[in-house]
Design a protein around this motif. Structure first.
Motif, PDB file in Angstrom:
ATOM      1  N   ILE A   1     -76.632 -48.586  16.027  1.00  9.12           N
ATOM      2  CA  ILE A   1     -76.686 -49.056  17.412  1.00  9.12           C
ATOM      3  C   ILE A   1     -75.298 -48.960  18.047  1.00  9.12           C
ATOM      4  N   ARG A   2     -74.241 -49.079  17.246  1.00 12.86           N
ATOM      5  CA  ARG A   2     -72.902 -48.873  17.795  1.00 12.86           C
ATOM      6  C   ARG A   2     -72.750 -47.435  18.285  1.00 12.86           C
ATOM      7  N   LEU A   3     -73.363 -46.513  17.564  1.00 11.52           N
ATOM      8  CA  LEU A   3     -73.275 -45.099  17.964  1.00 11.52           C
ATOM      9  C   LEU A   3     -74.076 -44.814  19.217  1.00 11.52           C
ATOM     10  N   GLN A   4     -74.914 -45.768  19.630  1.00 11.37           N
ATOM     11  CA  GLN A   4     -75.601 -45.593  20.904  1.00 11.37           C
ATOM     12  C   GLN A   4     -74.768 -46.178  22.032  1.00 11.37           C
ATOM     13  N   GLY A   5     -73.590 -46.692  21.694  1.00 12.73           N
ATOM     14  CA  GLY A   5     -72.710 -47.236  22.711  1.00 12.73           C
ATOM     15  C   GLY A   5     -72.929 -48.700  23.015  1.00 12.73           C
ATOM     16  N   ALA A   6     -73.600 -49.438  22.121  1.00  9.30           N
ATOM     17  CA  ALA A   6     -73.833 -50.856  22.365  1.00  9.30           C
ATOM     18  C   ALA A   6     -72.532 -51.644  22.205  1.00  9.30           C
ATOM     19  N   GLY A   7     -72.342 -52.648  23.077  1.00  9.63           N
ATOM     20  CA  GLY A   7     -71.140 -53.469  23.013  1.00  9.63           C
ATOM     21  C   GLY A   7     -71.309 -54.607  22.033  1.00  9.63           C
ATOM     22  N   ALA A   8     -70.182 -55.324  21.787  1.00 12.26           N
ATOM     23  CA  ALA A   8     -70.187 -56.401  20.800  1.00 12.26           C
ATOM     24  C   ALA A   8     -71.181 -57.493  21.179  1.00 12.26           C
ATOM     25  N   LEU A   9     -71.245 -57.835  22.481  1.00 17.11           N
ATOM     26  CA  LEU A   9     -72.110 -58.925  22.916  1.00 17.11           C
ATOM     27  C   LEU A   9     -73.571 -58.608  22.590  1.00 17.11           C
ATOM     28  N   ARG A  10     -73.990 -57.382  22.910  1.00 13.53           N
ATOM     29  CA  ARG A  10     -75.362 -56.977  22.645  1.00 13.53           C
ATOM     30  C   ARG A  10     -75.638 -56.977  21.136  1.00 13.53           C
ATOM     31  N   ILE A  11     -74.703 -56.454  20.364  1.00 16.78           N
ATOM     32  CA  ILE A  11     -74.931 -56.373  18.921  1.00 16.78           C
ATOM     33  C   ILE A  11     -75.070 -57.767  18.328  1.00 16.78           C
ATOM     34  N   ILE A  12     -74.182 -58.685  18.767  1.00 16.32           N
ATOM     35  CA  ILE A  12     -74.233 -60.035  18.199  1.00 16.32           C
ATOM     36  C   ILE A  12     -75.531 -60.733  18.604  1.00 16.32           C
ATOM     37  N   THR A  13     -75.853 -60.697  19.904  1.00 15.97           N
ATOM     38  CA  THR A  13     -77.004 -61.497  20.350  1.00 15.97           C
ATOM     39  C   THR A  13     -78.335 -60.855  19.980  1.00 15.97           C
ATOM     40  N   LYS A  14     -78.425 -59.543  20.066  1.00  7.64           N
ATOM     41  CA  LYS A  14     -79.737 -58.920  19.881  1.00  7.64           C
ATOM     42  C   LYS A  14     -79.975 -58.428  18.459  1.00  7.64           C
ATOM     43  N   HIS A  15     -78.909 -58.154  17.726  1.00  6.13           N
ATOM     44  CA  HIS A  15     -79.113 -57.567  16.408  1.00  6.13           C
ATOM     45  C   HIS A  15     -78.714 -58.487  15.266  1.00  6.13           C
ATOM     46  N   ILE A  16     -77.656 -59.260  15.469  1.00  6.17           N
ATOM     47  CA  ILE A  16     -77.202 -60.120  14.376  1.00  6.17           C
ATOM     48  C   ILE A  16     -77.895 -61.482  14.426  1.00  6.17           C
ATOM     49  N   TRP A  17     -77.997 -62.048  15.620  1.00  6.24           N
ATOM     50  CA  TRP A  17     -78.641 -63.373  15.705  1.00  6.24           C
ATOM     51  C   TRP A  17     -80.040 -63.430  15.113  1.00  6.24           C
ATOM     52  N   PRO A  18     -80.911 -62.497  15.458  1.00  7.10           N
ATOM     53  CA  PRO A  18     -82.279 -62.628  14.921  1.00  7.10           C
ATOM     54  C   PRO A  18     -82.305 -62.686  13.394  1.00  7.10           C
ATOM     55  N   LEU A  19     -81.326 -62.043  12.753  1.00  4.46           N
ATOM     56  CA  LEU A  19     -81.322 -62.061  11.291  1.00  4.46           C
ATOM     57  C   LEU A  19     -80.672 -63.319  10.739  1.00  4.46           C
ATOM     58  N   CYS A  20     -79.708 -63.881  11.498  1.00  7.36           N
ATOM     59  CA  CYS A  20     -79.050 -65.101  11.030  1.00  7.36           C
ATOM     60  C   CYS A  20     -79.952 -66.307  11.246  1.00  7.36           C
ATOM     61  N   ILE A  21     -80.696 -66.280  12.353  1.00  8.26           N
ATOM     62  CA  ILE A  21     -81.428 -67.475  12.768  1.00  8.26           C
ATOM     63  C   ILE A  21     -82.386 -67.948  11.682  1.00  8.26           C
ATOM     64  N   SER A  22     -83.052 -66.994  11.026  1.00  6.84           N
ATOM     65  CA  SER A  22     -84.035 -67.439  10.043  1.00  6.84           C
ATOM     66  C   SER A  22     -83.379 -68.214   8.909  1.00  6.84           C
ATOM     67  N   SER A  23     -82.230 -67.736   8.426  1.00  4.08           N
ATOM     68  CA  SER A  23     -81.613 -68.497   7.338  1.00  4.08           C
ATOM     69  C   SER A  23     -81.058 -69.822   7.852  1.00  4.08           C
ATOM     70  N   LEU A  24     -80.664 -69.856   9.133  1.00  3.15           N
ATOM     71  CA  LEU A  24     -80.194 -71.128   9.689  1.00  3.15           C
ATOM     72  C   LEU A  24     -81.347 -72.120   9.814  1.00  3.15           C
ATOM     73  N   ILE A  25     -82.507 -71.645  10.257  1.00  3.62           N
ATOM     74  CA  ILE A  25     -83.669 -72.535  10.390  1.00  3.62           C
ATOM     75  C   ILE A  25     -83.974 -73.174   9.035  1.00  3.62           C
ATOM     76  N   VAL A  26     -83.952 -72.331   8.020  1.00  2.00           N
ATOM     77  CA  VAL A  26     -84.212 -72.847   6.674  1.00  2.00           C
ATOM     78  C   VAL A  26     -83.186 -73.911   6.323  1.00  2.00           C
ATOM     79  N   ARG A  27     -81.923 -73.589   6.590  1.00  3.50           N
ATOM     80  CA  ARG A  27     -80.853 -74.515   6.237  1.00  3.50           C
ATOM     81  C   ARG A  27     -80.990 -75.822   7.036  1.00  3.50           C
ATOM     82  N   VAL A  28     -81.367 -75.701   8.306  1.00  2.00           N
ATOM     83  CA  VAL A  28     -81.509 -76.902   9.139  1.00  2.00           C
ATOM     84  C   VAL A  28     -82.598 -77.806   8.569  1.00  2.00           C
ATOM     85  N   THR A  29     -83.739 -77.221   8.232  1.00  2.00           N
ATOM     86  CA  THR A  29     -84.817 -78.079   7.717  1.00  2.00           C
ATOM     87  C   THR A  29     -84.380 -78.735   6.417  1.00  2.00           C
ATOM     88  N   LEU A  30     -83.618 -77.984   5.593  1.00  2.00           N
ATOM     89  CA  LEU A  30     -83.155 -78.597   4.348  1.00  2.00           C
ATOM     90  C   LEU A  30     -82.109 -79.677   4.624  1.00  2.00           C
TER      91      LEU A  30
END
Lengths: 308, 284, 249
Positions: free
Chosen positions: A203-232
């Motif tokens: 996605i970087r090679l498509q010219g995506a900026g840091a903001l887009r990569i963090i919010t659209k690509h990294i967050w969705p993958l982090c959120i699930s492990s955070l949800i698990v951690r929050v419930t625990l």
């Protein structure tokens, strides 16, 4: 885009399809698959059941509670469990413990919901930015996180409450302030592995900026492990809130917060054990429910084997 | 009597959409020979290898009329007895040595541990034997490799170390699951030559599982071609290029060849009847 | 004009004592419309050259020119991303596990400022031989070959001139490899693409490329025509040994 459902298809088949026909269909199908694997986990469903029950109790507290939780009746004080009209007995001021427990569930849920909103979001922000940016940003953000982590949680929360003043909102704020650093660490660790993966390079090679990569690509993958951690962590949060209540720095009397109830009951714990034990059991049950649910969610949401 | 006889082997995985059969009624025998199992991913070739050692993870189920090792049915053994068989009598080499070696122990310690587990001798003797083992797999500087940690050795070296470890208890059968696909071509040959020499020297049976038809045709004596959990064809390895089954032919033709340049490669056209046809017996 | 010019390229990782020179003084040109191969064993630096071109390996010196324009450092402008695209080795790692095919392609098209995204997504899927019914699937609902087709569609979304192919079929079965290689052959003709392809597999490079460079330990030891490969007229000893190891006995 319309859903092209053939009339003879059942809902279940539609949801379990391998070839979704629209964006919404794809989302629903993947959600349903997750629900199915969560449902097959008996303990997680047990936990979820308790939490739904708690939610209903909190919602309908005025209809369920047999008495007003604040009305005192000194002639009727310290009634044992099973006493006439008082299933769980009464406390030192003659208030019905069951009613206080029921109203207290509202406070517990309120605290839990607020902390669950503030702490992981703050942690996610700090962690992903630090992990993705790297370099100085990473060093500074993570050292701040370390400083927060270095304090024992309750002591730090006590300091905050002492500075801000007692009360539920301040207790929530204090707990949140002490709860975010572990989330930041998890989010950063996840980000570091995600950052170097091919799909982020792509996605970087498509010219995506840091903001887009963090919010659209990294967050969705982090959120699930955070949800698990929050419930625990929920159990810990409830206990911290109860601890602050117990120390008189959280919810203030006559509020029926469960920790504060234990605090009041401790004076009679030898002769009238139920006054402190019943809210203790309530805290225990809810904490356990969150833990069971968290364990089940981990199996469903963990991105490492997600969707397999 | 053959070294290994497998009769009507099934491997099943229950899923939400019903039971998935990864291996469907496979029968074959193995003597003191090099038997190749080829197929594409999902053909059940790895599952077949693992099922022989009863290494299929839950909820997977292994069913067979029998899996006989020198006449002894492995399916009737208890788990502790099976543990004796694994390693002692049948060894397995996996694809990537990085995941098979313990990252926090030196190579030497791991080999010696494996040796001491199977032999009641002194440490000094185990050490001498380990060095001899490493020399047997053509490692030039065994003393240095003994002291190295797994991450300090190359992929080819790691795979040779794994083979050395697997051969310590002197097994009768070695199952090699894609042992060279993580390696460069030049290293691949070396590792294969070593395995070949050891198998011949010790009179072992070798099951060589691979997706690489050319490699198998060169290296093995006999080849089973698997498709959708069944054996579709059995042939002598040197006659693989005259194979009859359309699937085998399709696989062979889809490879780009330096000596036959063409614009488009031949594409394998799958036929549903291949999956339905009865499994071919891979034995005498 | 050349599509890609690599002149005295050095790429390294780490600093001082930990410095590893992955590519040393590499030099080659790829003409417009040509298909050029880089062959070598793992660690020979062949993929690193692609990463330096795309800015994913930021520490390099020497010259890289794309259609006559020289590149600097690790920053690449929008025009570069519209000219050069890359297909990665492992289709299981190059697609976001939580994004549907539709999301992957729509986002890419959006980033390239394309209008009419809906129709374009369908055309891209058609171009790479996937039907409409694959549009809303998640990567885990696709086979390896189908995933690689999606990755190729993503690379084509911005209508680039040059495709960098990093071992595009090494993770796939041979029958699927044939399909993907055929697809790449057709796409090159249809879209007038220039290929720079990296592989450890000599027959694949021989099949796909007009010319190739053989790399060893970060250096290019020989540049030759694919015909040299077929006629076994490689000059360098290392190329010959690679060839000997890859030819069917």
């Amino acid at each position: 885009m319309s859903d092209m459902t053939a009339p003879d298809l059942t809902w279940r088949a539609w949801l379990l399809t391998d070839a979704p026909t629209s964006r919404r269909h794809a989302q629903l199908a993947s959600f349903y698959q997750g629900w199915l694997s969560l449902r097959s986990n008996t303990m997680a469903m047990f936990g979820l059941g308790i939490l739904i029950f708690l939610l209903l109790v909190a919602l309908f507290a005025p209809f369920i509670a047999p008495y007003d939780p604040f009305v005192q009746s000194l002639g009727n004080r310290l009634q044992p469990m099973g006493a006439e009209g008082h299933l769980l007995g009464t406390d030192s001021l003659g208030r019905d413990i069951l009613s206080r427990l029921i109203y207290g569930s509202r406070i517990t849920l309120y605290i839990v919901a607020l902390v669950a909103l503030i702490a992981p979001v703050a942690g996610l922000l700090v962690g992903t930015v630090a992990g993705y940016a790297g370099g100085w940003t990473d060093t500074i953000l993570m050292r701040i996180t370390d400083i927060f982590l270095a304090f024992p949680r309750l002591v730090l929360a006590l300091a905050f409450v002492a500075a801000l003043g007692a009360g539920i909102e301040n207790a929530v704020l204090a707990i949140s302030l002490t709860a975010w650093p572990p989330y930041a660490r998890i989010a950063r660790a996840e980000t570091l592995t995600i950052r170097s993966s091919d799909y982020i390079s792509a996605i970087r090679l498509q010219g995506a900026g840091a903001l887009r990569i963090i919010t659209k690509h990294i967050w969705p993958l982090c959120i699930s492990s955070l949800i698990v951690r929050v419930t625990l962590d929920m159990a810990g949060i409830i206990l911290a809130a109860a601890g602050l209540g117990f120390l008189g720095l959280g919810a203030q009397p006559p509020s029926p917060e469960w920790g504060a109830m234990i605090s009041e009951g401790r004076r009679f714990i030898l002769d009238h054990w139920w006054v402190a034990t019943v809210p203790g059991l309530a805290i225990f049950t809810v904490s356990l429910a969150f833990n069971l649910l968290g364990d089940g969610l981990r199996d469903v949401l963990d991105p490492k084997d997600g969707g397999q | 009597m053959s070294l290994l006889e497998v009769e009507n082997l099934w491997v099943r995985f229950p899923t939400r959409q019903g039971v998935f059969d990864a291996v469907r009624g496979v029968s074959f025998t193995l003597d003191r020979e090099r038997l190749g199992i080829v197929g594409e991913s999902g053909s059940g070739k790895s599952m077949t290898g693992r099922a022989i050692l009863r290494l299929i993870r839950k909820p997977g189920i292994v069913e067979a009329d029998y899996i006989k090792l020198e006449g002894q049915n492995l399916l009737e053994l208890t788990e502790p007895q099976m543990r004796e068989v694994r390693g002692q009598r049948i060894s397995m080499v996996m694809q990537d040595p990085k995941f098979s070696l313990n990252p926090v122990m030196t190579v030497g310690d791991q080999i010696m541990e494996a040796y001491l587990l199977h032999n009641n001798t002194s440490k000094a003797q185990a050490r001498a034997k380990s060095i001899a083992m490493l020399e047997a797999v053509s490692i030039r500087d065994p003393e240095r490799v003994m002291r190295a940690y797994p991450h300090e050795v190359s992929g080819g070296m790691g795979q040779r170390i794994m083979i050395a470890m697997m051969l310590i208890p002197d097994p009768q059968i070695l199952i090699a699951d894609e042992p060279t696909s993580a390696l460069d071509v030049s290293v691949q040959r070396q590792v294969l030559d070593i395995m070949d020499g050891l198998v011949k020297e010790r009179g072992m049976g070798l099951i060589f599982i691979s997706h690489d038809l050319n490699l198998v045709s060169e290296f093995c004596d006999r080849v089973l071609i698997m498709y959708a959990g069944r054996i579709v064809e059995v042939c002598d390895a040197d006659k693989l290029h005259q194979a009859q089954h359309p699937y085998t032919r399709g696989l062979l033709n889809s490879l780009p060849r330096l000596d036959q340049p063409r614009k488009h490669l031949e594409v394998l056209k799958r036929d549903d009847t291949w999956a339905d046809a009865a499994s071919v017996r891979g034995g005498q | 004009m050349t599509a890609l010019g690599i002149d005295n390229l050095n790429v390294w990782f780490g600093t001082d004592r930990d410095r590893v020179d992955a590519v040393k003084a590499a030099r080659f040109d790829v003409a417009i419309g040509e298909s050029f191969g880089l062959v070598g064993e793992s660690g020979s630096g062949k993929s690193t050259i692609l990463r330096a071109i795309t800015g994913l390996a930021p520490t390099w010196s020497g010259g890289i020119t794309v259609e006559g324009k020289a590149l600097q450092g690790a920053k690449r402008d929008r025009e570069f991303y519209k000219t050069v695209q890359m297909v990665f080795q492992d289709p299981y790692a190059s697609l976001h596990p939580r994004h549907t095919v539709d999301q992957v392609l729509s986002e890419t098209l959006h980033l390239h400022g394309m209008a009419d995204i809906d129709a374009r997504v369908e055309r891209l899927l058609h171009d790479v031989g996937l039907g409409k019914r694959f549009r809303f699937r998640y990567p885990h609902q696709l086979s390896g070959g189908q995933r690689q087709r999606v990755a190729i569609a993503r690379a084509l979304a911005g209508e680039p001139d040059i495709l960098l192919l990093d071992e595009p079929t090494s993770a796939l079965d041979v029958s699927v490899q044939a399909e993907i290689l055929n697809l790449l052959t057709d796409l090159r003709e249809e879209h007038k693409l220039t290929y720079l392809m990296v592989s450890h597999d000599l027959p694949v490079i021989g099949h796909m490329c007009d010319r190739l460079a053989v790399m060893k330990d970060g250096e290019i030891v020989e540049i030759m025509q694919s015909d040299d490969l077929r006629n076994n007229t490689a000059k360098h000893a290392y190329s010959q040994s690679l060839l000997a190891a890859s030819v069917v006995g």
